[in-house]
Structure formats: structure tokens, C-alpha cells
Scaffold this active site. Structure first.
Site, PDB file in Angstrom:
ATOM      1  N   LYS A  11     -17.300  -0.731   7.252  1.00  0.00           N
ATOM      2  CA  LYS A  11     -17.838  -1.737   6.335  1.00  0.00           C
ATOM      3  C   LYS A  11     -19.368  -1.666   6.300  1.00  0.00           C
ATOM      4  O   LYS A  11     -19.984  -1.781   5.233  1.00  0.00           O
ATOM      5  CB  LYS A  11     -17.373  -3.123   6.783  1.00  0.00           C
ATOM      6  CG  LYS A  11     -17.629  -4.200   5.769  1.00  0.00           C
ATOM      7  CD  LYS A  11     -16.881  -5.478   6.084  1.00  0.00           C
ATOM      8  CE  LYS A  11     -17.053  -6.499   4.979  1.00  0.00           C
ATOM      9  NZ  LYS A  11     -16.320  -7.740   5.243  1.00  0.00           N
ATOM     10  N   PHE A  48     -10.773  -7.494  14.578  1.00  0.00           N
ATOM     11  CA  PHE A  48      -9.753  -7.953  13.638  1.00  0.00           C
ATOM     12  C   PHE A  48      -9.428  -6.838  12.631  1.00  0.00           C
ATOM     13  O   PHE A  48     -10.324  -6.274  12.017  1.00  0.00           O
ATOM     14  CB  PHE A  48     -10.260  -9.199  12.898  1.00  0.00           C
ATOM     15  CG  PHE A  48      -9.287  -9.684  11.858  1.00  0.00           C
ATOM     16  CD1 PHE A  48      -8.032 -10.150  12.220  1.00  0.00           C
ATOM     17  CD2 PHE A  48      -9.615  -9.646  10.508  1.00  0.00           C
ATOM     18  CE1 PHE A  48      -7.127 -10.578  11.258  1.00  0.00           C
ATOM     19  CE2 PHE A  48      -8.714 -10.070   9.540  1.00  0.00           C
ATOM     20  CZ  PHE A  48      -7.464 -10.539   9.923  1.00  0.00           C
ATOM     21  N   GLN A  49      -8.179  -6.512  12.508  1.00  0.00           N
ATOM     22  CA  GLN A  49      -7.680  -5.471  11.593  1.00  0.00           C
ATOM     23  C   GLN A  49      -8.278  -4.095  11.886  1.00  0.00           C
ATOM     24  O   GLN A  49      -8.487  -3.295  10.985  1.00  0.00           O
ATOM     25  CB  GLN A  49      -7.884  -5.874  10.129  1.00  0.00           C
ATOM     26  CG  GLN A  49      -7.051  -7.089   9.775  1.00  0.00           C
ATOM     27  CD  GLN A  49      -6.923  -7.350   8.302  1.00  0.00           C
ATOM     28  OE1 GLN A  49      -7.842  -7.101   7.536  1.00  0.00           O
ATOM     29  NE2 GLN A  49      -5.773  -7.870   7.906  1.00  0.00           N
ATOM     30  N   MET A  66      24.227   8.659   0.237  1.00  0.00           N
ATOM     31  CA  MET A  66      24.166   9.948   0.924  1.00  0.00           C
ATOM     32  C   MET A  66      24.579   9.808   2.388  1.00  0.00           C
ATOM     33  O   MET A  66      25.253  10.682   2.941  1.00  0.00           O
ATOM     34  CB  MET A  66      22.749  10.535   0.816  1.00  0.00           C
ATOM     35  CG  MET A  66      22.617  11.937   1.367  1.00  0.00           C
ATOM     36  SD  MET A  66      23.799  13.077   0.623  1.00  0.00           S
ATOM     37  CE  MET A  66      22.826  13.812  -0.676  1.00  0.00           C
ATOM     38  N   GLU A 102       0.812  -1.217   0.000  1.00  0.00           N
ATOM     39  CA  GLU A 102       0.000   0.000   0.000  1.00  0.00           C
ATOM     40  C   GLU A 102       0.848   1.272   0.000  1.00  0.00           C
ATOM     41  O   GLU A 102       0.385   2.335  -0.419  1.00  0.00           O
ATOM     42  CB  GLU A 102      -0.973   0.011   1.180  1.00  0.00           C
ATOM     43  CG  GLU A 102      -2.110  -1.005   1.082  1.00  0.00           C
ATOM     44  CD  GLU A 102      -1.735  -2.395   1.580  1.00  0.00           C
ATOM     45  OE1 GLU A 102      -0.527  -2.642   1.843  1.00  0.00           O
ATOM     46  OE2 GLU A 102      -2.632  -3.247   1.710  1.00  0.00           O
TER      47      GLU A 102
HETATM   48  C1  LIG Z   1      18.639  14.679   0.490  1.00  0.00           C
HETATM   49  C2  LIG Z   1      17.915  15.984   0.331  1.00  0.00           C
HETATM   50  C3  LIG Z   1      18.624  17.143   0.096  1.00  0.00           C
HETATM   51  C4  LIG Z   1      17.973  18.345  -0.135  1.00  0.00           C
HETATM   52  N1  LIG Z   1      18.719  19.448  -0.460  1.00  0.00           N
HETATM   53  C5  LIG Z   1      18.075  20.568  -0.875  1.00  0.00           C
HETATM   54  C6  LIG Z   1      18.804  21.676  -1.396  1.00  0.00           C
HETATM   55  O1  LIG Z   1      20.019  21.670  -1.486  1.00  0.00           O
HETATM   56  N2  LIG Z   1      18.102  22.755  -1.824  1.00  0.00           N
HETATM   57  C7  LIG Z   1      16.728  22.792  -1.767  1.00  0.00           C
HETATM   58  O2  LIG Z   1      16.132  23.781  -2.207  1.00  0.00           O
HETATM   59  N3  LIG Z   1      16.039  21.779  -1.255  1.00  0.00           N
HETATM   60  C8  LIG Z   1      16.667  20.666  -0.822  1.00  0.00           C
HETATM   61  N4  LIG Z   1      15.925  19.605  -0.367  1.00  0.00           N
HETATM   62  C9  LIG Z   1      14.457  19.742  -0.319  1.00  0.00           C
HETATM   63  C10 LIG Z   1      13.999  20.473   0.941  1.00  0.00           C
HETATM   64  O3  LIG Z   1      14.027  19.592   2.027  1.00  0.00           O
HETATM   65  C11 LIG Z   1      12.570  21.050   0.748  1.00  0.00           C
HETATM   66  O4  LIG Z   1      11.692  20.018   0.403  1.00  0.00           O
HETATM   67  C12 LIG Z   1      12.490  22.108  -0.344  1.00  0.00           C
HETATM   68  O5  LIG Z   1      13.504  23.063  -0.194  1.00  0.00           O
HETATM   69  C13 LIG Z   1      11.134  22.787  -0.270  1.00  0.00           C
HETATM   70  O6  LIG Z   1      10.943  23.601  -1.383  1.00  0.00           O
HETATM   71  P1  LIG Z   1       9.759  24.643  -1.415  1.00  0.00           P
HETATM   72  O7  LIG Z   1       9.800  25.488  -0.177  1.00  0.00           O
HETATM   73  O8  LIG Z   1       9.829  25.313  -2.729  1.00  0.00           O
HETATM   74  O9  LIG Z   1       8.459  23.717  -1.488  1.00  0.00           O
HETATM   75  P2  LIG Z   1       7.350  23.317  -0.412  1.00  0.00           P
HETATM   76  O10 LIG Z   1       7.935  22.714   0.779  1.00  0.00           O
HETATM   77  O11 LIG Z   1       6.350  22.535  -1.170  1.00  0.00           O
HETATM   78  O12 LIG Z   1       6.714  24.717  -0.012  1.00  0.00           O
HETATM   79  C14 LIG Z   1       5.934  25.411  -0.947  1.00  0.00           C
HETATM   80  C15 LIG Z   1       5.379  26.667  -0.311  1.00  0.00           C
HETATM   81  O13 LIG Z   1       4.520  27.262  -1.277  1.00  0.00           O
HETATM   82  C16 LIG Z   1       3.289  27.606  -0.664  1.00  0.00           C
HETATM   83  N5  LIG Z   1       2.228  27.527  -1.661  1.00  0.00           N
HETATM   84  C17 LIG Z   1       1.551  26.452  -2.088  1.00  0.00           C
HETATM   85  N6  LIG Z   1       0.633  26.795  -3.005  1.00  0.00           N
HETATM   86  C18 LIG Z   1       0.749  28.135  -3.170  1.00  0.00           C
HETATM   87  C19 LIG Z   1       0.078  29.088  -3.986  1.00  0.00           C
HETATM   88  N7  LIG Z   1      -0.902  28.728  -4.824  1.00  0.00           N
HETATM   89  N8  LIG Z   1       0.451  30.382  -3.893  1.00  0.00           N
HETATM   90  C20 LIG Z   1       1.431  30.774  -3.029  1.00  0.00           C
HETATM   91  N9  LIG Z   1       2.100  29.918  -2.237  1.00  0.00           N
HETATM   92  C21 LIG Z   1       1.762  28.618  -2.318  1.00  0.00           C
HETATM   93  C22 LIG Z   1       3.099  26.606   0.456  1.00  0.00           C
HETATM   94  O14 LIG Z   1       2.254  27.122   1.460  1.00  0.00           O
HETATM   95  C23 LIG Z   1       4.545  26.394   0.934  1.00  0.00           C
HETATM   96  O15 LIG Z   1       4.887  27.319   1.932  1.00  0.00           O
HETATM   97  C24 LIG Z   1      16.559  18.406  -0.082  1.00  0.00           C
HETATM   98  C25 LIG Z   1      15.844  17.256   0.201  1.00  0.00           C
HETATM   99  C26 LIG Z   1      16.496  16.047   0.387  1.00  0.00           C
HETATM  100  C27 LIG Z   1      15.684  14.820   0.633  1.00  0.00           C
HETATM  101  C1  LIG Z   2      12.792   5.548   4.278  1.00  0.00           C
HETATM  102  C2  LIG Z   2      14.099   6.203   4.513  1.00  0.00           C
HETATM  103  N1  LIG Z   2      14.997   5.601   5.334  1.00  0.00           N
HETATM  104  C3  LIG Z   2      16.207   6.176   5.559  1.00  0.00           C
HETATM  105  C4  LIG Z   2      16.527   7.372   4.964  1.00  0.00           C
HETATM  106  C5  LIG Z   2      17.878   8.030   5.216  1.00  0.00           C
HETATM  107  N2  LIG Z   2      18.639   8.111   3.964  1.00  0.00           N
HETATM  108  C6  LIG Z   2      18.706   9.231   3.211  1.00  0.00           C
HETATM  109  S1  LIG Z   2      19.588   9.049   1.815  1.00  0.00           S
HETATM  110  C7  LIG Z   2      19.950   7.454   2.203  1.00  0.00           C
HETATM  111  C8  LIG Z   2      20.813   6.612   1.303  1.00  0.00           C
HETATM  112  C9  LIG Z   2      20.187   6.340  -0.013  1.00  0.00           C
HETATM  113  O1  LIG Z   2      20.918   5.347  -0.659  1.00  0.00           O
HETATM  114  P1  LIG Z   2      20.614   4.983  -2.158  1.00  0.00           P
HETATM  115  O2  LIG Z   2      19.172   4.732  -2.348  1.00  0.00           O
HETATM  116  O3  LIG Z   2      21.523   3.893  -2.590  1.00  0.00           O
HETATM  117  O4  LIG Z   2      20.937   6.339  -2.919  1.00  0.00           O
HETATM  118  P2  LIG Z   2      22.366   7.070  -3.066  1.00  0.00           P
HETATM  119  O5  LIG Z   2      22.467   8.071  -1.951  1.00  0.00           O
HETATM  120  O6  LIG Z   2      23.431   6.028  -2.989  1.00  0.00           O
HETATM  121  O7  LIG Z   2      22.287   7.748  -4.399  1.00  0.00           O
HETATM  122  C10 LIG Z   2      19.372   7.078   3.424  1.00  0.00           C
HETATM  123  C11 LIG Z   2      19.508   5.747   4.070  1.00  0.00           C
HETATM  124  C12 LIG Z   2      15.537   7.960   4.152  1.00  0.00           C
HETATM  125  N3  LIG Z   2      15.729   9.138   3.570  1.00  0.00           N
HETATM  126  N4  LIG Z   2      14.355   7.339   3.929  1.00  0.00           N
END
Ligand SMILES: Cc1cc2nc3c(=O)[nH]c(=O)nc-3n(C[C@H](O)[C@H](O)[C@H](O)COP(=O)(O)OP(=O)(O)OC[C@H]3O[C@@H](n4cnc5c(N)ncnc54)[C@H](O)[C@@H]3O)c2cc1C
Ligand SMILES: Cc1ncc(C[n+]2csc(CCOP(=O)(O)OP(=O)(O)O)c2C)c(N)n1
Ligand SMILES: [Mg+2]
Length: 576
Positions: A163, A113-114, A475, A51
């Protein structure tokens, strides 16, 4: 005319009235009446293998198509398996509706159940959730769910239906009246005072930077952002989730900000005198150390959600409105500007961008993930929908696949959910059957939901899966390399033979280990029928640069070492 209907039939009647033609789900006892009724309605049901896959597929479907994605599950474990996908959608404001079966209403509270309190469990990760115990409440709940999921700041809504409510009968007809909900009265008028403040700040700014976020995609404000940036001639920096909201090739686009953003972008933000935050929420990956973030800059924040204003960063002018409307209003009053010296300065920090074109670097026999991603970008002419998983490959995608148009990068930003990529790509392909869809995933994250290959095979859905196989939870390994003295605890990763895994599903599996093989293999995958899995064996210990260590100042970036063994450099003119 009211007609006799069971609750189960009403569910599908309502979904069809909402324009739903595809749902992602998995059956079980408490949702069986609904599954039985489904056969009589024009809805495609995609049988997932877990799911979690259903909620991610609904998410990918919504992000790619711009509508609402629907996931269906049974009570108990079926419902709890949806949770990760619901939380993912909540963090990234994605409109999905999840419909779960619940034990008969008389058994609620008896550890039947469930039985599980899924509305309680999902309370903090949904915009709203409903427990429906009476057949007459099904239509209002589903109508409200669709309304809430899409209105204001979008997000997930759960409707849990017992249900007995599904089995009960009612003389029923569709009520086409728009939803009116007490307590939901978003005040979205652009304040004249705040507008006037914003206009003054824009007029007096010499070093503005527009911070372009995902709100651009939600509000469909691509044209207005472009007009606005061109009007005041301000550079545009992108959040990860904003990528595609402003064309990568536009001369004012300076690239991604934040932890793995471009160095010059982070420097520009720290030196700016004005930040214009357009539908972005100043996530900590974007700001680094909030205490030292853009101290020289005034901030104009436009966001539809009032709770985002002054949450992380104090705004000097705050406009709580739909971004498109706010920009239209601003465009009526903002005068043309010119920031040539500022743009030139940022350009000088950027250096010779050709150096970043890794294709022009000599082949040293190693295959780097950026090579693969850059080749996919080049060969698909930047036109594919790319869905990523989470990790290093996700960041390289953001750096090396240049997105020109909205909804072409689908990635879990806020929750960072490994396992998202493959199912979300299947959802995206079903929303946009004409689009070329690539899932760029890590060897770790892919294995979390790889069972959905079977869904792709059964449903005849074509996605191209590029596994960036570095033999590590890359990462995390990178963090261990930088901050834990290379003590690689639980990050080396053994994988199955991905080619054989694909073949076991009746799918084509391919492998590339050397750089010259990449282009042909990418092309082969595009031309092949059905889902294709490519095992790209890349350099094992490469890292994503630049990197702002968590909590560090935004401009205190770790840079790619310029010496061998790495052949990749960031720019010729890196200041640090
Ligand atoms: C491994 C990893 C590394 C990351 N590194 C980076 C990085 O280096 N740089 C980076 O930028 N991000 C990075 N991120 C992503 C980061 O964590 C955030 O998800 C991202 O920065 C959020 O972007 P955002 O604020 O544009 O979007 P969102 O979190 O979606 O926020 C959007 C905003 O827009 C508003 N909004 C929605 N609809 C409307 C509308 N119609 N009009 C006006 N406002 C609206 C919402 O209220 C919200 O405040 C990384 C994520 C991961 C998993
Ligand atoms: C469900 C979940 N568990 C753990 C993490 C922490 N985490 C972030 S990146 C990462 C490694 C990802 O490895 P891989 O999928 O091989 O991608 P790579 O970084 O090697 O490109 C982990 C364990 C996560 N983001 N999500
Ligand atoms: Mg990996």
C-alpha cells in the site's frame, strides 16, 4: 518528461501502455489507492462477485482474445481467492497478470490485518511473482510481468504491491525500452540434427499420427499444421485443448484422443509407427498407461518448453522451438507422402459416422446431454465460442460440438476446475464482443460460481448459459457407477430453481425437458437480450463413452452398451 505520479497512478499508466482496457477485480483496503486512481484512466473495471471469478474471467479473456487478461484484488482473502484461477491458468499455460494489494511494507511479517504471503502461496502456480515494496519498482515489475506472461510458454504472473508503494510519489515517465531479463534467454533454434532425424522418421513412416495440441493455438500455427498434414497426408488427432487448432471438418481430422477420445483414435495411436506431437504435453488423460503407450511408434516432439521433452514420453527426435517456426522449417524439407491404406484402415475402425449423428436416432422421450450440445452446435453453425465447466458435459461438448477454428473452445483441461465456465465465458465475451458465447456447464460446477450471473447482469454482458442439469455430480457419479459398485456417495445434487435464479438477477431463465423443445429454446436464447440461463433437464444416469479407466492401457476402453435403455451408440462398426 518525468511527471509526478503516485505508485497507484503508475500501475494504471503501465497497464494502459500494455494495451489493457479491461480488468476484472474486487476492491479492499490494501488496493484502495489503486482503485482510487483507476477512475482517471480509460480502463473498464468489471466488478466480480468473488475473486475466483476475476482470475477465471481474466483467463477466459486471454484464451478468447489471444492477449493478456488482468485480475486485481486486495491483500489477504482477496489475493487467496484468486488462487484457483491462477492455478487453472498455470496448468493450461494461459497468460494472465494478477495485481494484488499488500499491507504496508513496514507491517510485512507482523501478521498485519489481511496480510498473507501471496507471492509465497503462488510460487508453484505462477511463472513468476513479484513483491513490490518501492514505488520505483512498480513499472519494471509490471513490464516484466506482461513480458513473462506472454513469452515462450505463456502463463500467469502475480505482482503484489504494498500500500505504501502505491501511495508514494515519484517523478515518473514511461520507459518504452523492451524488457531485458537476466536468466531469461530461451534457446529457440531448430536443431539441424534433430530436424534431420525428424525428416528421416517422417519419410520412413507408414502409419503416422499427428497429435495436435494447444501449442498450435499459442503459436498461431493453424495454417502450417494444415499444410504439413496435407503434405504428408497424415491423420490428425486432437487433444482437448487443441480442439479448433485443426478444422473438425477436415478429412484428415480423426477426432479427440485420450480418456474420452474417439475409440478409433486411441486404436490408431496404439497401432501407429510414428507420432508427431505438435505443442502437446502427453498428459495422463491422453496417454493412459504410459508403459504401454504407443509402443510401436517413434516419437517426434515439438514443444517450446524444453522441460516437456522426455518428461512423459521419450522423444526420438525433439525440436525445442515455437511450433509455427519449426513447421515452417520442416515444410521446406519434408517431401509429400501418401498414407492412403492407413487412412482407410482408420476409417474402417470409425465405421458409419452417420450413426454418431444422434439427431438421426429416434426420440425415446429422454433428453440426453449430447442432444442438447449437438443442437447448440447445429443452430450456432459451429461458430460460437463455447466455454465449458468441468465434468461429463465438458466431454460431451468435446465430442458433439465440432470446432472449426482456434480459440472457440475454452475449457479447464489441466486443473479441471469446476466453477470455471460462467466467469470464463464472461471474460471471453468481453474479449470478443462480436462473438456468440455459450457457457455449457454442469448443475454442480455452475453453482460454484453462479454468483457471477450478477456480474453479467450488472455489466450487461450477454452469454448464453446452458446448464446440463442431470441432478448429479455426473462425472464422479460415473466413476462410482463403473468402479465403486454404484455407491453414490455425495453425488446426488439438489439445485435451486435455475429459471427463478436467473429471474432473480433480472435475467431470462428458460427450461427444456424434452428433445423437441431444445432447438426453439436455443434459438430463443440467442435472440434474447442479455444473459440467458437455460435449465436443460437431461437423463440423470447417462455416462460418457468411451472411457479409458485412469491408468489403463489407451486401447482398453469401456464402451457404450449397445442395448437399451440407452439409445445412443458410438458407431455401427465398433470392434469391441
Ligand atoms: C474431466 C476431464 C477429462 C479429460 N479428458 C481428456 C481426454 O479424453 N483427452 C484429452 O486430450 N484431454 C483430456 N483432458 C484434458 C487433459 O487433462 C489436458 O489438459 C490436455 O490433454 C492437454 O492438452 P495439450 O497437451 O494440448 O495442452 P497443454 O497442456 O496446454 O500443453 C500445451 C503444450 O504446448 C506447448 N506450447 C505452448 N506454446 C507453444 C508454442 N508456441 N510452440 C510449441 N509448443 C508450445 C507447451 O509447452 C505445452 O507443452 C481432460 C480434462 C478433464 C478435466
Ligand atoms: C473445484 C472442483 N472440485 C471437485 C472436482 C471433482 N469433479 C470433477 S467432475 C465433478 C462433477 C461435476 O458435476 P457437474 O458440474 O454437475 O457436471 P456433470 O459431470 O454432471 O456434467 C467433480 C465433483 C473438480 N473437478 N473441481
Ligand atoms: Mg451434473
Amino acid at each position: 518528461m518525468p511527471t509526478p505520479r503516485t505508485g497507484a497512478q503508475i500501475i494504471w499508466e503501465c497497464l494502459v501502455h500494455q494495451g489493457v482496457n479491461t480488468v476484472f477485480g474486487y476492491p479492499g483496503g490494501a488496493i484502495l489507492p489503486a482503485y482510487d486512481a483507476m477512475l482517471d484512466y480509460p480502463v473498464r473495471h468489471v466488478l466480480v462477485r468473488h475473486e475466483q471469478g476475476a482470475s477465471h474471467m481474466a483467463d477466459g479473456y486471454a484464451r478468447a482474445g489471444g492477449g493478456v487478461g488482468v485480475a486485481v484484488a486486495t491483500s489477504g482473502p482477496g489475493a487467496t481467492n484468486l488462487v484457483t484461477g491462477i492455478a487453472t491458468a498455470m496448468m493450461d499455460s494461459v497468460p494472465i497478470v494478477c495485481i494484488t494489494g499488500q499491507v504496508p511494507s513496514k507491517l510485512i511479517g507482523y501478521d498485519a490485518f489481511q496480510e498473507t504471503d501471496i507471492t509465497g502461496i503462488t510460487l508453484p502456480i505462477t511463472k513468476h511473482s513479484y513483491l513490490v515494496t518501492r514505488v520505483e519498482d512498480i513499472m519494471p515489475a509490471i513490464k516484466e510481468a506482461f513480458h513473462l506472461a506472454q513469452s515462450g510458454r505463456p502463463g500467469p504472473v502475480l505482482v503484489d504491491i504494498t500500500k505504501d508503494a502505491q501511495q508514494a510519489k515519484l517523478d515518473w515517465e514511461w520507459n518504452p525500452a523492451p524488457v531485458k531479463m537476466r536468466g531469461l534467454r530461451p534457446k529457440l533454434s531448430v536443431s539441424k540434427t534433430e530436424m534431420a532425424k525428424a525428416v528421416d522418421l517422417i519419410r520412413s513412416s507408414k502409419k503416422p499420427v499427428i497429435l495436435a495440441g494447444q501449442g498450435i493455438l499459442h503459436s498461431g500455427a493453424m495454417k502450417e499444421v494444415r499444410q504439413f498434414a496435407e503434405r504428408i497426408k497424415a491423420p490428425v488427432a486432437m487433444t482437448l485443448l487443441g480442439l479448433g487448432g485443426f478444422p473438425a471438418s477436415h478429412s484428415l481430422n480423426i477426432g479427440m484422443m485420450g480418456m474420452h477420445g474417439e475409440a478409433w483414435v486411441n486404436h490408431a495411436i496404439q497401432e501407429a509407427d510414428l507420432l508427431l506431437a505438435f505443442g502437446m504435453r502427453f498428459d495422463d488423460r491422453v496417454t493412459g498407461n504410459i508403459k504401454t503407450y504407443a509402443l510401436n511408434a517413434k516419437k517426434i516432439h515439438i514443444d517450446i518448453d524444453p522441460s516437456e521433452i522426455n518428461k512423459n514420453v521419450t522423444a526420438d527426435a525433439a525440436i525445442v522451438a515455437d511450433l509455427r517456426q519449426a513447421l515452417k522449417d520442416l515444410l521446406d524439407v519434408v517431401e509429400p507422402g501418401d498414407h492412403a491404406p492407413w487412412l482407410k484402415y482408420i476409417g474402417s475402425m470409425k465405421g458409419d459416422s452417420a450413426v454418431r449423428d444422434i439427431q438421426s436416432l429416434p426420440d425415446n422421450g429422454h433428453l440426453y446431454a449430447p442432444h442438447v450440445i449437438n443442437d447448440i452446435w447445429r443452430i450456432t453453425e459451429g461458430k460460437a465460442i463455447v466455454v465449458t465447466d468441468v465434468g461429463q458435459h465438458q466431454m460431451w461438448e468435446a465430442q458433439y460440438y465440432h470446432h472449426e477454428s482456434p480459440r472457440t473452445l475454452i475449457t479447464s483441461g489441466g486443473l479441471g476446475t469446476m466453477g470455471f465456465g460462467l466467469p470464463a465465458a464472461i471474460g471471453a465475451k468481453l474479449a470478443r464482443p462480436d462473438a456468440e458465447v455459450w457457457a455449457i456447464v454442469g448443475d454442480g460446477g455452475f453453482q460454484m460460481t453462479a454468483a457471477e450471473l450478477s456480474t453479467a447482469a450488472q455489466e450487461g454482458v450477454k452469454v448464453n448459459v446452458a446448464i446440463i442439469n442431470n441432478g448429479y455430480l455426473g462425472m464422479v457419479r460415473q466413476w462410482q457407477e463403473f468402479f465403486y459398485e454404484r455407491r453414490y456417495a455425495a453425488t446426488p445434487l439438489r439445485s435451486p430453481d435455475f429459471v427463478k435464479l436467473a429471474e432473480a438477477h433480472g435475467l431470462l431463465g428458460l427450461r427444456a425437458e424434452r428433445r423437441p423443445e431444445v432447438a426453439d429454446i436455443v434459438q430463443h436464447a440467442r435472440e434474447a437480450e442479455g444473459t440467458v440461463v437455460i435449465d436443460f433437464r437431461v437423463e440423470q444416469e447417462d455416462s460418457v463413452y468411451p472411457m479409458v479407466p485412469a491408468g489403463a492401457d489407451l486401447d482398453a476402453m469401456i464402451r457404450r452398451p449397445q442395448q437399451p435403455p440407452s439409445v445412443l451408440v458410438e458407431t455401427a462398426a465398433d470392434p469391441i
